[in-house]
Design a protein around this motif. Structure first.
Motif, PDB file in Angstrom:
ATOM      1  N   CYS A 690       0.617  -1.395  -0.215  1.00 30.82           N
ATOM      2  CA  CYS A 690      -0.265  -0.084  -0.421  1.00 30.82           C
ATOM      3  C   CYS A 690       1.293   1.305   0.001  1.00 30.82           C
ATOM      4  O   CYS A 690       1.997   1.496   0.862  1.00 30.82           O
ATOM      5  N   LEU A 692      -0.163   4.018  -0.052  1.00 28.56           N
ATOM      6  CA  LEU A 692      -0.318   5.010   1.010  1.00 28.56           C
ATOM      7  C   LEU A 692       0.155   5.205   2.571  1.00 28.56           C
ATOM      8  O   LEU A 692       0.280   6.024   3.154  1.00 28.56           O
ATOM      9  N   PHE A 696       2.183   7.032   4.843  1.00 22.52           N
ATOM     10  CA  PHE A 696       1.933   7.311   5.900  1.00 22.52           C
ATOM     11  C   PHE A 696       3.340   7.533   6.709  1.00 22.52           C
ATOM     12  O   PHE A 696       3.398   8.542   7.868  1.00 22.52           O
ATOM     13  N   GLN A 959      -4.135   4.069  -1.687  1.00 24.70           N
ATOM     14  CA  GLN A 959      -4.949   3.572  -1.036  1.00 24.70           C
ATOM     15  C   GLN A 959      -4.600   1.967  -2.179  1.00 24.70           C
ATOM     16  O   GLN A 959      -4.689   1.718  -2.974  1.00 24.70           O
ATOM     17  N   HIS A 965      -4.805  -6.335   3.880  1.00 28.31           N
ATOM     18  CA  HIS A 965      -3.865  -5.319   3.689  1.00 28.31           C
ATOM     19  C   HIS A 965      -4.579  -4.214   5.036  1.00 28.31           C
ATOM     20  O   HIS A 965      -3.681  -3.600   6.203  1.00 28.31           O
ATOM     21  N   CYS A 969      -3.780  -2.257   9.375  1.00 31.72           N
ATOM     22  CA  CYS A 969      -3.642  -1.246   9.498  1.00 31.72           C
ATOM     23  C   CYS A 969      -3.392  -0.336  10.497  1.00 31.72           C
ATOM     24  O   CYS A 969      -4.175  -0.012  10.942  1.00 31.72           O
ATOM     25  N   ARG A 977     -10.790   2.873   6.614  1.00 33.90           N
ATOM     26  CA  ARG A 977     -11.146   1.839   5.953  1.00 33.90           C
ATOM     27  C   ARG A 977     -11.346   0.819   7.419  1.00 33.90           C
ATOM     28  O   ARG A 977     -10.794  -0.417   7.626  1.00 33.90           O
TER      29      ARG A 977
HETATM   30  S1  SF4 Z   1      -5.796   1.295   5.617  1.00 36.57           S
HETATM   31 FE1  SF4 Z   1      -5.403  -0.099   3.911  1.00 36.57          FE
HETATM   32  S2  SF4 Z   1      -5.612   1.894   1.989  1.00 36.57           S
HETATM   33 FE2  SF4 Z   1      -5.218   2.857   4.153  1.00 36.57          FE
HETATM   34  S3  SF4 Z   1      -2.959   3.753   4.831  1.00 36.57           S
HETATM   35 FE3  SF4 Z   1      -3.545   1.099   5.301  1.00 36.57          FE
HETATM   36  S4  SF4 Z   1      -3.350  -0.180   4.291  1.00 36.57           S
HETATM   37 FE4  SF4 Z   1      -3.477   1.580   3.232  1.00 36.57          FE
END
Ligand code: SF4
Length: 979
Positions: A690, A692, A696, A959, A965, A969, A977
């Motif tokens: 991922c 994104l 982060f 994303q 995944h 997270c 999500r």
């Molecule tokens: S929640 Fe899912 S889409 Fe968002 S940063 Fe984490 S792995 Fe990526």
């Protein structure tokens, strides 16, 4: 012919053009109203006054002469009612169970249940008597509070209804019950329609049944059922309700229902609708690896229908429905619809719960809660000072919903963050932040303290909306809609709060606001007759389509299975005729099979089991199609297909909802991060899982959620075991012993408990090792280490000479990139020489199989996808370890000089697969005649390729499409999500 066209004709033929206006046609949903009117209009070439066509809920509200109360006001009405009965009611606790109470009241009324009997059934004494337990309930215990709530519920229920009626308001169930109780007065005493037709209903609530039965018995109504002999026969659950109605003298009255008479005699009796058993059907079920890939596959199929294979050439899709089993997929579906479908209609709403705006508001409350505790000067007690923590400051400033704002107002935001970071300020107060941010409007808005003043919070929220709205106007409609809905909710909440005398605390305000956001759906509206209709399962009632794609056809979704979100226990629900999950499954089964009746082509998308997650099981409805329908109708075969999650990017090109584009500033930060903090294999792997998340963690520096835990996390367990082994190696090397004897291993084995304990005390202070989950992990660690030493002794017995070259250590290499350099880094667990081979050992406390280290394909095939393949995380990690070892400048690692011919072999020892021993990665060779030099050269080309991609402005951080995944997270809440 569709059900609505058939019923329209049936009704049209029974009334003259002059009298049909006195008829009322009631359908289950508003969407069906439009389509029925169209069908009716098409039957006459002369204009005529149409009958009233109305959705059931609207019909009831009109007849009850009440307005439906909005959810905000209803919650407050409930709260005020409770307060009159229990003045000590805590608002925060109230908001946690109020929605469930309201749902139960609604069901009690819809199902015409005796509220007094229901609530007293659950009261403590009766429950104890029924359960035959010999106990008393402790005062103020959880059970005590639970039962006391029920004691109050009846009074609250009665009072709430009285309050609402006084204002001519009602919740839905209440309106139904009112009409049921006054049905004769409403329909006999007041002039109204001469006759009513109720079309395509299925599981009637008791109140509905009472109303309809009465109307039929008064010769004022007829029910027009829709069913197929396939599920009417053989006790199929889809036919459970209609079967019952067809044996009911009143509910089955009328010419329409004659077609169902003697349906058991089919095929001798031919009148009964039997499309499912007699018509050709093209059913295809497609398994996909994860839920978010379904919209992409659906879009692909629609594009095929649009452009046509030979069979569908020139097809205009006037009868296509995209049905979402899981309505949370609406946004990904809308993003995936092919451009050619510019004409579609969505009447379902997208929930604010899953929006980025919701997560921004949540993060804002979290930020505002920040206080720092200092010990008083006198040394006694603590004092709490409101200060924002760096972690929360970065989290909110980097929140994706406001990223667009910073793109245009970057300076102050960067200065603020840089100063905090450079000056190492972990906390800052409101004044400091505003000064550092140059009094920039958004910074001022976000960091103005609300203290405990909900009015101030509301004002700042309005300011936020004003600042963000211009960013999205004309660009991205959905964000504008989110902001608009948010504004509307705030206005309503403000009004309701203003009417109250008591101020509410920020804590209660938060719960209330978030609950309202959760309940809010943004309605979409489009051209009702558009060729493509997008809807939830419930919306399909009464409608027929030639082509249908249904998403999320999985157990747990279609049907939902055992979910009972109610204060009323299952046994009480059964006793008083309230619906249970079993009824919900039968209802869903009806919608599902009814939708297939007149369809020619239906595609079912479902996720396939990837592990042992029950949610990935295909729905039992598909099994019924295959084995029950397929047996009886040879023209209705179910074909099964599966989409594999391949390495091709084409499958991943789904439009993610959230993306961060790379501007020059971000590109600079990427390079800085690589130069100063280094590139590790875990981060490279993270990027491909991922991008994104990579952003982060590595670029924006958003801290991961930290939770204080009293038990070890998975990472901690690994650290514990690794540390024991590392300390042993260090001690032995200090004593100049690098080759261990059997006696050494036996001694290590004896020392396992004391060594584990010593590391535990040091690494996890404040935790208790000998109880609960930690004790289980301790026993597991002992066993792992015992087995590991045994493995080493077996190696000795087999004649291997193992020499420890180096214990755990961090290796760093410098790679030239552009005009600067990048650090490549990694931590190897042990370097050892076994006979003539140098092994780079990586310990894994989880399970790894030797097959995880085998590329299985030849070099031409693996090399192009080596960086991106999701299954090769372990392989990439070992590759980088080897690179780091070979790259050491002096060619010496652990005191060993590496010659050009030296075999260096990276590999793993998995504690959950010790039987496999050292699993070497053998076939990762960039060239057949590879040397250490060419390996380094090729590896660096690959690393450069990765960094190029990381910096590529045309590839946003976005994303992942693979939601597996997201499950664990730390950024799932920011991303919207979280479950
Ligand atoms: S929640 Fe899912 S889409 Fe968002 S940063 Fe984490 S792995 Fe990526």
């Amino acid at each position: 012919m569709s059900f609505l066209s058939e019923t329209a004709r049936y009704i049209f033929e029974r009334h003259s053009l002059e009298t049909i206006a006195r008829v009322c046609v009631v359908v289950p949903s508003r969407r069906a109203v439009y389509f029925f009117k169209q069908e009716l209009a098409s039957l006459s070439d002369r204009p005529f006054l149409a009958p009233e066509v109305v959705a059931m809920d609207d019909f009831i509200l009109q007849r009850a002469e009440v307005e439906e109360i909005d959810p905000v006001s209803l919650l407050f009405e409930l709260y005020d009612t409770f307060k009159t009965i229990d003045p000590h009611l805590d608002f925060d606790r109230f908001t946690s169970w109020a929605p469930v109470v309201l749902r139960d009241f609604d069901q009690i009324d819809l199902y015409d249940s005796n509220a007094k009997a229901v609530f007293s059934w659950v009261e403590a004494e009766k429950a104890i008597e029924r359960w035959k337990i010999d106990t008393t309930i402790a005062e103020d215990s959880f059970a005590d509070k639970y039962f006391r709530l029920f004691e109050n519920l009846l009074g609250v229920y009665d009072q709430l209804k009285a309050r609402l009626l006084e204002k001519k308001l009602a919740y839905r169930g209440m309106a139904y019950r009112k009409v049921a109780e006054e049905v004769e007065t409403i329909f006999l005493d007041k002039p109204g329609h001469a006759f009513h037709y109720f079309l395509g209903f299925n599981a009637l609530s008791q109140s509905e049944e009472r109303i309809l039965r009465k109307l039929v018995s008064l010769n004022k109504a007829e029910m027009l059922w829709d069913a197929d002999v396939f599920y009417l026969r053989n006790q199929h659950e889809a036919g459970r309700f209609v079967r019952k109605y067809l044996t009911d003298a009143e509910l089955s009255r009328g010419d329409w229902n004659k077609r169902f008479r003697n349906y058991r005699e089919f095929p001798q009796v031919q009148t009964v609708p039997s499309d499912l058993l007699t018509q050709p059907k093209n059913f295809i079920s497609i398994g996909v690896p994860n839920a978010t890939m379904q919209p992409k596959v659906a879009a692909h199929l629609m594009a095929q229908w649009e452009h046509g294979t030979e069979k569908t050439k020139g097809y205009q899709p006037p009868h296509t429905a995209l049905v979402l089993g899981d309505e949370n997929l609406l946004m990904p579906v809308l993003s995936s619809i092919p451009d050619s479908y510019d004409d579609f209609n969505v009447t379902m709403g997208v929930s604010l719960r899953n929006s980025l705006l919701y997560s921004l508001v949540e993060s804002w409350f979290e930020l505002q809660r920040n206080v720092v505790e200092f010990r008083r000067k006198e040394g006694q007690g603590m004092v709490a000072i409101p200060k924002f923590s760096y972690k929360h400051i970065t989290k909110i400033l980097h929140h994706p919903f406001i990223q667009k704002y910073w793109m245009e107002n970057e300076g102050s935001f960067r200065t603020l963050l840089r100063t905090l970071r450079d000056e190492n300020r972990t906390f800052a107060d409101e004044k400091e932040i505003k000064e550092l941010g140059g009094n920039e409007p958004l910074i001022n808005t976000l960091f103005t303290r609300w203290d405990n003043d909900s009015g101030r919070a509301t004002r700042q929220m309005y300011r936020l909306i004003d600042l963000l709205r211009p960013l999205y106007v004309d660009k991205d409609a959905i964000e504008t809609e989110y902001l608009y809905e948010f504004y509307t909710i705030l206005k309503r909440l403000e009004r309701v709060l203003a009417e109250r005398r008591q101020p509410v605390s920020i804590k209660s305000y938060r719960r209330f606001l978030l609950e309202l956001l959760r309940q809010t759906k943004i309605p979409f509206s489009g051209e009702p007759a558009a060729p493509l209709q997008i809807m939830g399962m419930l919306e399909t009632r009464c409608l027929d389509f030639e082509r249908v794609i249904i998403l999320s056809v999985n157990e747990g979704t279609l049907p939902t299975g055992k979910k009972q979100n109610s204060l009323i226990p299952f046994d009480a629900a059964c006793e008083f005729g309230l619906p249970t999950y079993m009824d919900a499954d039968a209802v869903m089964s009806y919608h599902f099979f009814r939708l297939l009746q007149r369809a020619k082509e239906v595609i079912f998308l479902h996720t396939v089991p990837a592990g042992d997650g029950a949610k990935a099981e295909p729905s039992r409805f598909l099994l019924q199609l295959e084995y029950e329908l397929g047996e009886q109708n040879k023209q209705a075969k179910l074909q099964k297909k599966r989409v594999e999650f391949g390495s091709e990017r084409s499958l991943e090109e789904e439009l993610p909802v959230l993306r961060i584009t790379k501007n020059e500033q971000i590109q600079r930060e990427i390079l800085q991060s690589l130069a100063n903090r280094g590139l590790y294999a875990t981060h490279l792997n993270m990027y491909y899982q991922c991008s994104l998340k990579y952003y982060f963690k590595r670029i924006a520096g958003v801290a991961e959620e930290e939770e204080l835990s009293t038990t070890l996390e998975a990472n901690d367990f690994g650290t514990w075991v690794h540390e024991v082994l590392e300390r042993i190696d260090r001690e032995m090397i200090e004593r100049n012993v690098r080759v261990y004897e059997r006696a050494d291993y036996e001694r290590f084995t004896q020392q396992i408990p004391s060594r584990l304990e010593a590391v535990f005390q040091e690494k996890f202070p404040g935790q208790v090792m000998n109880e609960g989950q930690n004790l289980l992990l301790y026993n597991l660690a002992k066993r792992n280490l015992r087995n590991y030493f045994q493995l080493r002794m077996d190696e000795l017995d087999a004649g291997y000479r193992v020499e420890v070259l180096a214990p755990e250590q961090k290796l760093v290499a410098t790679l030239a990139y552009g005009e600067g350099t990048v650090q490549v880094a990694g931590k190897i667990d042990r370097l050892e020489r076994v006979n003539d081979v140098i092994r780079i050992v990586d310990y894994k406390t989880g399970k790894v199989d030797a097959k995880n280290l085998d590329l299985k394909v030849n070099q031409d095939e693996w090399q192009p996808m080596f960086l991106t393949n999701q299954n090769w995380d372990v392989m990439r990690q070992l590759w980088l370890y080897k690179y780091l070892v070979l790259k050491q400048n002096d060619k010496r690692v652990g005191g060993v000089e590496l010659s050009a011919t030296q075999i260096v072999q990276p590999g793993m020892i998995s504690f959950r697969n010790l039987a496999a021993g050292f699993m070497a990665q053998e076939n990762l060779r960039f060239r057949p005649d590879e040397t250490p030099e060419t390996f380094l050269e090729d590896s660096e080309a690959m690393l450069t390729q990765f960094i190029d991609e990381l910096l590529d402005a045309s590839r946003a951080f976005e994303q992942t499409v693979d939601r597996s995944h997201c499950e664990y997270c730390d950024y799932a809440r920011i991303c919207g999500r979280a479950n």
